[in-house]
Design a protein around this motif. Structure first.
Motif, mmCIF file in Angstrom:
data_model
loop_
_atom_site.group_PDB
_atom_site.id
_atom_site.type_symbol
_atom_site.label_atom_id
_atom_site.label_comp_id
_atom_site.label_asym_id
_atom_site.label_seq_id
_atom_site.Cartn_x
_atom_site.Cartn_y
_atom_site.Cartn_z
ATOM 1 N N ARG A 1 -16.924 2.403 5.704
ATOM 2 C CA ARG A 1 -15.485 2.385 5.464
ATOM 3 C C ARG A 1 -14.785 1.871 6.719
ATOM 4 N N GLN B 1 0.820 -1.219 0.000
ATOM 5 C CA GLN B 1 0.000 0.000 0.000
ATOM 6 C C GLN B 1 0.853 1.268 0.000
ATOM 7 N N ARG C 1 -10.586 4.842 -3.803
ATOM 8 C CA ARG C 1 -9.460 4.318 -3.023
ATOM 9 C C ARG C 1 -9.852 4.081 -1.569
ATOM 10 N N TYR C 2 -10.670 4.929 -1.015
ATOM 11 C CA TYR C 2 -11.166 4.861 0.365
ATOM 12 C C TYR C 2 -10.144 5.294 1.411
ATOM 13 N N GLU C 3 -8.928 5.574 1.011
ATOM 14 C CA GLU C 3 -7.919 5.973 2.001
ATOM 15 C C GLU C 3 -8.139 7.404 2.472
ATOM 16 N N ASP D 1 -12.006 -2.552 -2.369
ATOM 17 C CA ASP D 1 -10.976 -1.524 -2.297
ATOM 18 C C ASP D 1 -10.386 -1.324 -3.692
ATOM 19 N N ASP D 2 -9.756 -0.181 -3.884
ATOM 20 C CA ASP D 2 -8.983 0.127 -5.098
ATOM 21 C C ASP D 2 -9.781 -0.184 -6.366
ATOM 22 N N ASN E 1 -4.619 -0.081 5.490
ATOM 23 C CA ASN E 1 -5.346 -0.025 4.233
ATOM 24 C C ASN E 1 -6.837 -0.072 4.538
ATOM 25 N N SER E 2 -7.589 0.833 3.940
ATOM 26 C CA SER E 2 -9.028 0.898 4.201
ATOM 27 C C SER E 2 -9.824 0.547 2.954
ATOM 28 N N GLY E 3 -11.034 0.079 3.185
ATOM 29 C CA GLY E 3 -11.952 -0.238 2.109
ATOM 30 C C GLY E 3 -13.368 -0.106 2.619
#
Length: 751
Positions: free
Chosen positions: A577, A443, A550-552, A745-746, A590-592
């Protein structure tokens, strides 16, 4: 009469007095004491294998056995002396042996990072097993009725069965652990691999030699038989923790650390791309650097100059500890090796003269070495002021490979890689670094537009920690804790085959510029012709990825994961999230978005204010891009309270794309890529006591594991009219299955 009987008893007791005039038991009590002696000494001897002194295995075993037997004898004498005033016969040997064994084994188990309560219970259990076994042996050896002997044997079997029912993992005798979809059943790759098996030897002959101090006390290849003398490195500015037992063993301290390396160099005209490989933490006395010879030989045959770096003197020793700041030292030593190689390359008298291409350098590390290579690649974070390191412009690290790496903060910082190709490998049955920490560095790796670098990860069902190194073996913990670990599903040969395939293909791309192996990293199924048949989970991203979500950086509102994008969900019990978690419920950096549902028909949609940004018309062959997203199947988390075990297997997802005019096209995810259940692992053959081992790392059977799904837009079936792919405005995920939970995610578009 009573006086006469007491006189006779006293006379008999005196006749039974043994060593030092003390009395010891006979008969079955003595047999029980003998069984405890055997159990105690056997366990101590096995533990000695995990605490080498450096004088050899024979010495270690002999010393452990002799010292333990003396301690057992002394414990019996002490108990007999303490109880010498008691008129009745007392089993001093058995009592002394039991007390000593419980105390000694408890200390050993606690030192082996077994939790205190479990350590004491285990020590008492082994003592009881030894005493019971000795008692049964005594009954069988004595003259007596066969019924008595049969009763003794049956009692022992019943006790063993009861202990087994309480402690042994029932999964050993039941269904296999859920490890996803085997490669043989995973279907066809989205893109075929035209290149040959990268684990096969190349066309180059090569030679092997070493460089080092010339004064190594333990290994002649770095001592009297060394091929080339290197300069020592003064690390006193980074550590002062070098006690005299460590200096006595190695013959040097932190002011003159040797630069030792095992070299595999191709024959012919260079210069050759340089690959430095480094081990992680292991028992200092059990040398680790030779364990990557299988990679060194393969890489040299394919035109890489490979070197396995010796950092054993920075490793842990039971008797000598581990130096402080060892992570920083590991990275620093790698950089010092680059400087030493630059000096060799400028010296016409060395084999390295004009043979090293310092513009094409890769670093490969295992375990702590996997973190060290990333730190060395991001040297400014820790070594910006160190002018003794090679000039920053004199070399270029283009690629980093981390095998089962650690990921700790050092001086409050972690490595961040920019425009460096990154790959990380991890086994699902890794009982040492049993969280996928390489995902954190994945990440933290980013690319500028136009960069030719990429990043990839591979999670391997059935692989452990040690078998990536030929000298570490199948047990990821030293004795005695290693006794409780199960044998990994993959053999060492299979595990190293995977490493050879991925390391070789990755370096062919990153250093030789052979992009023909790129399909393997996009989709592990491209290697089905030569990879071992197990389950895999992989991630992939390059500079061509255009993110949608991305959710970050999402704010407090979950409805806008990114600027210009609105998210919504329907039919879901919950969606929010969250940060991905490891086995210990710690964040993975890392977030999602997590969605859970208990009835069929849940959906999650992303809608752009105008249309999604993506490049469609610039493709050289005119092909459409691919919808790319990563997903972790978390349905296993629902099994305790919703009975959704089956949902982990029955999960199906349909993805729909909609253009600005409302025209739609959709595709079944399982029709392109199998949706796998999250790999779950029991690391030991124990049942509930498993949680008492180590630092709690075995308490949880699974962690969030992501798979990158690449869906070619050509595979979407249109409904009614052709979709305008240049103006997509909405993407919807429809979740089937009675119940389930996933993390997305992503999400974006990729080439």
């Amino acid at each position: 009469m009573n006086i006469e009987m007491e006189r006779v008893r006293t006379t008999r007791l005196r006749e039974k007095r043994g060593f030092l005039g003390l009395r010891f038991e006979e008969g079955l009590w003595r047999s029980a004491a003998g069984g405890i002696w055997v159990a105690s000494t056997s366990t101590v001897a096995l533990s000695a294998l995990g605490a080498p002194t450096g004088f050899g295995t024979g010495f270690d075993l002999a010393a452990a056995i002799v010292l333990n037997v003396l301690a057992l004898a002394l414990s019996g004498i002490v108990v007999a002396w303490l109880l010498s005033g008691v008129r009745r016969e007392v089993p001093a040997l058995a009592i002394g042996a039991a007390l000593y064994t419980i105390a000694a084994l408890s200390v050993i188990f606690v030192f082996a990072e077994i939790q205190t309560g479990f350590a004491i219970g285990l020590a008492a259990l082994l003592t009881g097993i030894g005493g019971g076994g000795g008692w049964v042996a005594g009954v069988l050896a004595r003259r007596g009725p066969w019924r008595t002997k049969l009763a003794a044997v049956l009692s022992a079997l019943l006790a063993a069965g009861f202990i087994g029912l309480l402690t042994v993992d029932s999964r050993l005798f039941g269904a296999e652990e859920n490890q996803g979809v085997a490669l043989a059943d995973a279907g066809e790759a989205i893109e075929a691999l035209a290149e040959a098996d990268p684990s096969q030897a190349g066309d180059y002959a090569y030679r092997a030699f070493t460089y080092g101090s010339g004064e190594d006390k333990h290994r002649p290849e770095f001592g009297e038989s060394v091929g080339l003398i290197s300069e020592p490195a003064d690390a006193s500015g980074y550590t002062s923790d070098w006690p005299w037992p460590r200096k006595r063993f190695w013959g040097f301290d932190e002011s003159e650390l040797p630069l030792n390396g095992r070299v595999w160099m191709p024959e012919g005209d260079g210069p050759w791309p340089l690959v430095l490989m480094v081990h992680g933490n292991h028992l200092m006395e059990d040398y680790s650097d030779e364990g990557y010879g299988y990679l060194g030989e393969l890489l040299a045959s394919r035109g890489f100059l490979a070197i396995s770096v010796d950092e054993n003197y920075l490793n842990y020793s039971v008797w000598r500890g581990i130096p402080d700041e060892d992570m920083k030292l590991r990275a620093w030593i790698l950089l010092k090796h680059i400087g030493q190689l630059e000096r060799f390359a400028n010296d016409p008298s060395t084999p390295f003269y004009e043979a090293v291409d310092f513009d094409r350098v890769a670093l490969l590390g295992h375990s702590r070495g996997g973190q060290a290579v990333a730190m060395a690649a991001d040297r400014e974070a820790w070594f910006a002021a160190d002018n003794a390191l090679p000039d920053r412009e004199s070399y270029r690290i283009r690629a980093v490979i981390a095998i089962a790496p650690t990921d700790t903060t050092v001086d409050g910082k972690t490595a961040n890689l920019k425009d460096v190709a990154y790959m990380t490998l991890q086994g699902s049955e890794d009982a040492d670094v049993n969280n996928f920490y390489g995902e954190r560095q994945y990440q933290r790796t980013s690319f500028a537009p136009g960069s030719d670098a990429f990043k990839t990860s591979l999670y391997i069902a059935g692989a452990n920690h040690g078998q990536f190194n030929t000298t570490w073996g199948a047990r990821d913990e030293s004795m005695p804790a290693g006794l409780f670990l199960k044998k990994p599903d993959l053999s060492g040969e299979q595990q190293r085959k995977i490493a050879k395939v991925y390391v070789s293909a990755f370096l062919e791309d990153a250093l030789h510029g052979n992009a023909g192996y790129r399909p393997l990293f996009r989709d592990y199924r491209a290697g089905a012709g030569f990879l071992p048949d197990t389950s895999y989970w992989s991630q992939y991203e390059d500079a061509g990825f255009v993110p949608v979500a991305r959710y970050e950086n999402a704010g407090s509102s979950e409805e806008r994961p990114e600027a210009g994008i609105t998210a919504s969900a329907a039919g879901a019990d919950a969606w929010e999230r969250e940060e991905a978690l490891d086995r210990q419920k710690h964040g993975k950096g890392n977030s999602g978005v997590v969605l859970s549902w208990s009835e069929e028909g849940a959906s999650y949609a992303l809608q752009a204010d105008s249309s999604f940004r993506m490049s469609v018309t610039n493709a050289e062959d005119g092909s459409l891009p691919m919808l790319s997203f990563s997903m972790a199947n978390l349905s296993w988390l629902l099994k305790e309270n919703q009975g959704a075990e089956a949902a982990a297997k029955d999960l199906n997802i349909r993805v729909e794309a909609e253009d600005a005019a409302g025209r739609t096209a959709n595709v079944s995810l399982s029709g392109i890529f199998p949706i796998q259940a999250t790999p779950r692992t029991s690391f030991t053959w124990l049942g509930w006591p498993e949680a008492g081992l180590g630092r709690g790392q075995y308490a949880q059977e699974a962690e969030s594991v992501f798979q990158t799904y690449l869906l070619p837009l050509e595979r979407f079936g249109a409904a009614g009219h052709d979709v305008d792919w240049n103006h997509l405005r909405r993407i919807v995920f429809y979740f089937g299955g009675a119940a389930g939970q996933v993390m997305l995610d992503d999400i974006g578009f990729a080439r």
